[in-house]
Motif scaffolding. Structure first.
Motif, PDB file in Angstrom:
ATOM      1  N   ASP A  43      77.236  75.339 155.281  1.00 49.74           N
ATOM      2  CA  ASP A  43      76.057  75.749 154.425  1.00 49.74           C
ATOM      3  C   ASP A  43      75.798  74.321 154.055  1.00 49.74           C
ATOM      4  OD1 ASP A  43      76.067  78.217 154.868  1.00 49.74           O
ATOM      5  OD2 ASP A  43      77.101  78.786 153.217  1.00 49.74           O
ATOM      6  N   ASP A  44      76.554  73.576 153.557  1.00 49.21           N
ATOM      7  CA  ASP A  44      76.365  72.043 152.676  1.00 49.21           C
ATOM      8  C   ASP A  44      75.837  71.341 153.841  1.00 49.21           C
ATOM      9  OD1 ASP A  44      77.471  73.056 150.468  1.00 49.21           O
ATOM     10  OD2 ASP A  44      79.257  72.138 150.594  1.00 49.21           O
ATOM     11  N   HIS A  45      76.080  71.022 155.051  1.00 48.58           N
ATOM     12  CA  HIS A  45      75.985  69.948 155.802  1.00 48.58           C
ATOM     13  C   HIS A  45      74.888  70.275 156.825  1.00 48.58           C
ATOM     14  CE1 HIS A  45      79.815  68.401 154.507  1.00 48.58           C
ATOM     15  NE2 HIS A  45      79.360  67.226 154.638  1.00 48.58           N
ATOM     16  N   ILE A  48      68.712  74.349 155.969  1.00 44.04           N
ATOM     17  CA  ILE A  48      67.356  74.243 156.316  1.00 44.04           C
ATOM     18  C   ILE A  48      66.497  73.606 155.301  1.00 44.04           C
ATOM     19  CG2 ILE A  48      65.162  75.579 156.683  1.00 44.04           C
ATOM     20  CD1 ILE A  48      66.807  77.846 158.048  1.00 44.04           C
ATOM     21  N   VAL A  49      66.943  73.708 153.972  1.00 42.36           N
ATOM     22  CA  VAL A  49      66.278  73.071 152.749  1.00 42.36           C
ATOM     23  C   VAL A  49      67.031  71.608 152.561  1.00 42.36           C
ATOM     24  CG1 VAL A  49      65.952  72.876 150.317  1.00 42.36           C
ATOM     25  CG2 VAL A  49      65.447  74.923 151.676  1.00 42.36           C
ATOM     26  N   THR A  50      66.227  70.631 152.949  1.00 49.45           N
ATOM     27  CA  THR A  50      66.788  68.969 152.530  1.00 49.45           C
ATOM     28  C   THR A  50      66.368  68.431 151.652  1.00 49.45           C
ATOM     29  OG1 THR A  50      65.234  68.263 154.337  1.00 49.45           O
ATOM     30  CG2 THR A  50      67.254  69.110 155.137  1.00 49.45           C
ATOM     31  N   LEU A  51      65.294  69.105 150.679  1.00 45.98           N
ATOM     32  CA  LEU A  51      64.527  68.596 149.742  1.00 45.98           C
ATOM     33  C   LEU A  51      65.487  68.704 148.194  1.00 45.98           C
ATOM     34  CD1 LEU A  51      61.808  67.750 148.411  1.00 45.98           C
ATOM     35  CD2 LEU A  51      61.488  70.226 147.653  1.00 45.98           C
ATOM     36  N   VAL A  52      65.752  67.147 147.810  1.00 46.51           N
ATOM     37  CA  VAL A  52      66.462  67.102 146.608  1.00 46.51           C
ATOM     38  C   VAL A  52      65.856  68.212 145.572  1.00 46.51           C
ATOM     39  CG1 VAL A  52      67.222  65.767 144.710  1.00 46.51           C
ATOM     40  CG2 VAL A  52      67.573  65.127 147.063  1.00 46.51           C
ATOM     41  N   GLY A  53      66.818  69.013 144.964  1.00 46.06           N
ATOM     42  CA  GLY A  53      66.383  69.624 143.957  1.00 46.06           C
ATOM     43  C   GLY A  53      66.043  71.233 144.674  1.00 46.06           C
ATOM     44  N   GLY A  54      65.941  71.355 145.849  1.00 46.60           N
ATOM     45  CA  GLY A  54      65.804  72.629 146.618  1.00 46.60           C
ATOM     46  C   GLY A  54      67.035  73.751 146.227  1.00 46.60           C
ATOM     47  N   LEU A  55      66.582  74.779 146.329  1.00 43.76           N
ATOM     48  CA  LEU A  55      67.488  75.939 145.907  1.00 43.76           C
ATOM     49  C   LEU A  55      68.036  76.566 147.180  1.00 43.76           C
ATOM     50  CD1 LEU A  55      65.500  77.549 143.044  1.00 43.76           C
ATOM     51  CD2 LEU A  55      67.505  75.713 142.843  1.00 43.76           C
ATOM     52  N   SER A  56      69.566  77.090 147.088  1.00 48.45           N
ATOM     53  CA  SER A  56      70.129  78.021 147.896  1.00 48.45           C
ATOM     54  C   SER A  56      70.448  79.019 147.285  1.00 48.45           C
ATOM     55  CB  SER A  56      70.945  77.301 148.828  1.00 48.45           C
ATOM     56  OG  SER A  56      71.596  78.020 149.960  1.00 48.45           O
TER      57      SER A  56
END
Ligand SMILES: [Zn+2]
Length: 96
Positions: A43-45, A48-56
């Protein structure tokens, strides 16, 4: 039991292009695990979201308990490359 879904680079490009064409950004992702909710190394590496500040958001037990398991959901925010930090959703996330 393991299950892994991977979105390849062409798929990621298509997602981001489609959203960009709509004037939107990919700022959050949701997935589930067969057991407890946590952010795995995959999940870390390979998010799908790569935007800093993005949420998972990770939901436990394949979401079989629905919102009854809300307290067991785990939220993370991307602080930098592969640097997902657990956050307390009750404090950090405002849903509008
Ligand atoms: Zn995961």
């Amino acid at each position: 039991m393991g299950l892994l879904v991977v979105v390849d680079s062409d798929g990621l490009f298509e997602i981001n292009k489609t959203l960009n064409d709509l004037g939107q950004i990919l700022a959050a992702q949701v997935h589930t695990h067969p057991g407890e909710a946590y952010h795995s190394e995959t999940d870390d590496h390979q998010p799908i979201v790569t935007l800093v500040g993005g949420l998972s958001l990770v939901i436990p037990f394949f979401a079989q308990r629905g919102l009854e398991a809300w307290d067991d959901f785990r939220w993370y925010r991307l602080e930098g490359y592969a640097d997902w930090r657990a956050i307390d959703a009750d404090v950090e996330v405002i849903v509008v």
